[in-house]
Motif scaffolding. Structure first.
Motif, PDB file in Angstrom:
ATOM      1  N   THR A  85       1.918  -6.960  -6.014  1.00  0.00           N
ATOM      2  CA  THR A  85       0.555  -6.481  -6.210  1.00  0.00           C
ATOM      3  C   THR A  85       0.317  -5.199  -5.406  1.00  0.00           C
ATOM      4  O   THR A  85       0.971  -4.952  -4.380  1.00  0.00           O
ATOM      5  CB  THR A  85      -0.472  -7.527  -5.770  1.00  0.00           C
ATOM      6  N   GLY A  86      -0.635  -4.416  -5.877  1.00  0.00           N
ATOM      7  CA  GLY A  86      -0.996  -3.229  -5.125  1.00  0.00           C
ATOM      8  C   GLY A  86      -1.574  -3.569  -3.772  1.00  0.00           C
ATOM      9  O   GLY A  86      -1.335  -2.856  -2.779  1.00  0.00           O
ATOM     10  N   ASP A  87      -2.283  -4.669  -3.693  1.00  0.00           N
ATOM     11  CA  ASP A  87      -2.856  -5.090  -2.412  1.00  0.00           C
ATOM     12  C   ASP A  87      -1.774  -5.425  -1.402  1.00  0.00           C
ATOM     13  O   ASP A  87      -1.913  -5.143  -0.205  1.00  0.00           O
ATOM     14  CB  ASP A  87      -3.771  -6.294  -2.610  1.00  0.00           C
ATOM     15  N   GLU A  88      -0.659  -6.012  -1.873  1.00  0.00           N
ATOM     16  CA  GLU A  88       0.433  -6.370  -0.969  1.00  0.00           C
ATOM     17  C   GLU A  88       1.084  -5.113  -0.395  1.00  0.00           C
ATOM     18  O   GLU A  88       1.424  -5.061   0.801  1.00  0.00           O
ATOM     19  CB  GLU A  88       1.460  -7.215  -1.710  1.00  0.00           C
ATOM     20  N   ILE A  89       1.269  -4.100  -1.240  1.00  0.00           N
ATOM     21  CA  ILE A  89       1.849  -2.845  -0.744  1.00  0.00           C
ATOM     22  C   ILE A  89       0.917  -2.207   0.281  1.00  0.00           C
ATOM     23  O   ILE A  89       1.363  -1.722   1.325  1.00  0.00           O
ATOM     24  CB  ILE A  89       2.121  -1.882  -1.921  1.00  0.00           C
ATOM     25  N   ARG A  90      -0.372  -2.250   0.014  1.00  0.00           N
ATOM     26  CA  ARG A  90      -1.329  -1.681   0.959  1.00  0.00           C
ATOM     27  C   ARG A  90      -1.265  -2.423   2.290  1.00  0.00           C
ATOM     28  O   ARG A  90      -1.256  -1.797   3.357  1.00  0.00           O
ATOM     29  CB  ARG A  90      -2.740  -1.732   0.377  1.00  0.00           C
ATOM     30  N   ARG A  91      -1.210  -3.759   2.226  1.00  0.00           N
ATOM     31  CA  ARG A  91      -1.158  -4.545   3.468  1.00  0.00           C
ATOM     32  C   ARG A  91       0.072  -4.185   4.282  1.00  0.00           C
ATOM     33  O   ARG A  91      -0.006  -3.999   5.514  1.00  0.00           O
ATOM     34  CB  ARG A  91      -1.161  -6.032   3.136  1.00  0.00           C
ATOM     35  N   ARG A  92       1.210  -4.072   3.607  1.00  0.00           N
ATOM     36  CA  ARG A  92       2.458  -3.767   4.336  1.00  0.00           C
ATOM     37  C   ARG A  92       2.405  -2.379   4.976  1.00  0.00           C
ATOM     38  O   ARG A  92       2.918  -2.188   6.083  1.00  0.00           O
ATOM     39  CB  ARG A  92       3.656  -3.852   3.392  1.00  0.00           C
ATOM     40  N   MET A  93       1.795  -1.405   4.275  1.00  0.00           N
ATOM     41  CA  MET A  93       1.743  -0.069   4.858  1.00  0.00           C
ATOM     42  C   MET A  93       0.725   0.021   5.993  1.00  0.00           C
ATOM     43  O   MET A  93       0.924   0.791   6.938  1.00  0.00           O
ATOM     44  CB  MET A  93       1.406   0.965   3.770  1.00  0.00           C
TER      45      MET A  93
END
Length: 400
Positions: A4-12
């Motif tokens: 998900t896009g939210d997961e990528i945002r969280r990781r960054m």
């Protein structure tokens, strides 16, 4: 693989937990919107050959490196994006009406929109700062390429298979852009029913590579400056393009071209450029009716001061007419040789030959015609002699 896009945002956002290589995904399908706006992550983000159905938002984000090679997405919004090193979009395919909206980016390395990059909508990098190169070789831009007020530290490559068409104002719009190195259009293709290349007020720190055969449309060159001689186009190409491929007359492109050839010591080409400029001024410039007539006279007689020898040709013609009038009139009484001397005397400024025994029968109509015509021819001869001296003096002064 899906993420998900939210997961990528969280990781960054939690970038401190990532290794030195940052976050790297290959061939992933990104569900939901990838919104990384305002994320500050001093680690690389690598999304190779990833796909998303929503626009990617990168506005005001910060990364050490951003690698989106092969990305398939509708669009990218990246206003105010900052990247310490490179921004890579090689081979990306973007289908939105505004494929890239990236005003005011700050890129510490280079920007790559090359190697199969394809945007069906507009691509805007205006107001951005790129420390390295902007590379668009092999890129295809169907909605125009907007590079207004861009600053590139090395070179801009719109070459070797780069194709740009469309655009609201022009296919490639680079008004006010500054590039410290080269600007290269070699083997590109730029197409528009109106203006294909808008290079107004652009500054090129080194060479300009602009072959006019790669441009299908008009070219705006007012205010464009470059170092050295323009490459990939001959003087004849420029003398054809400036009066026929630009939308209106402007002095500066002619002056820039002449200055470049003057610096290279090509005085013959400088004169050709200046004369062609004057022709373009007379044809398209804002001259009054009488100004246009006087301009034409100057062009025909002395090549606007760049061909003073033309005045000598006209002077020789005046002398020939004077000799013809005297010899055919039958009103001048003396030998043929003395008649020729008489004709030269009455028409040649300063130079006199002995023709004292010649007399003119002023009681006849032919004699009166001889007197009237020789007076007129004398005025013309003085005028052409004066034009030659003035033109020659001005030419010497310009070359001093």
């Amino acid at each position: 693989m899906e993420i998900t896009g939210d997961e990528i945002r969280r990781r960054m956002i939690e970038h401190e937990s990532l290794g030195p290589g940052g976050l790297k995904l290959v061939g992933a399908t990104i569900t939901g919107q990838l919104d990384l706006s305002d994320v500050v992550a001093k680690k690389p983000l690598v999304l190779h050959d990833c796909t998303t159905e929503s626009p990617v938002v990168l506005s005001r984000a910060q990364f050490s490196l951003l690698d989106l090679r092969g990305l398939v997405a509708p669009a990218i919004e990246a206003r105010g994006l900052a990247v310490d090193h490179h921004l890579r979009l090689s081979g990306a395919r973007l289908s939105g009406a505004e494929s890239i909206d990236a005003l005011h980016m700050r890129i510490g390395g280079s920007v790559y929109l090359d190697d199969g990059f394809h945007a069906t909508g507009s691509v805007t990098l205006s107001g951005s700062r790129v420390a390295g190169v902007l590379a668009c070789q092999g890129g295809r831009f169907e909605g125009g390429l907007n590079l207004v007020d861009l600053h590139v530290g090395d070179a801009i490559f719109l070459s070797h298979g780069c194709e740009v068409s469309g655009g609201a104002h022009s296919a490639v719009r680079m008004r006010g852009t500054h590039v410290d190195g080269q600007l290269i259009f070699r083997r590109g293709r730029f197409t528009s029913p109106g203006v294909a290349l808008d290079l107004r007020h652009m500054s090129v720190g080194k060479e300009l590579f602009l072959p006019f055969e790669c441009v299908d449309g008009q070219v705006q060159l007012e205010g464009l400056t470059y170092e050295g001689l323009p490459r990939d186009a001959t003087v004849d190409d420029w003398l054809t393009a400036l009066p026929t491929r630009t939308p209106y007359y402007a002095t500066q492109p002619w002056t820039q071209l002449a200055a470049a050839h003057a610096a290279a010591g090509h005085e013959r080409d400088v004169r050709r450029i200046r004369v062609a400029q004057q022709r373009d001024l007379r044809r398209r410039g804002r001259l009054s009716r009488w100004g246009r007539v006087w301009h034409l006279i100057r062009g025909v007689t002395v090549g606007h001061g760049y061909r003073p020898g033309l005045a000598l040709v006209w002077l020789a013609g005046v002398l020939a007419v004077s000799v013809g009038v005297v010899l055919t009139s039958g009103a001048v009484r003396c030998s043929v040789v003395e008649q020729i001397g008489y004709a030269l005397n009455v028409a040649t400024p300063l130079v006199k030959v002995d023709a004292a025994r010649c007399t003119v029968d002023v009681t006849s109509g032919a004699g009166q015609l001889v007197l009237a015509s020789t007076w007129l021819l004398q005025v013309l001869a003085w005028a052409f002699a004066t034009l030659f001296v003035a033109g020659f003096t001005g030419l010497v002064r310009r070359n001093a």
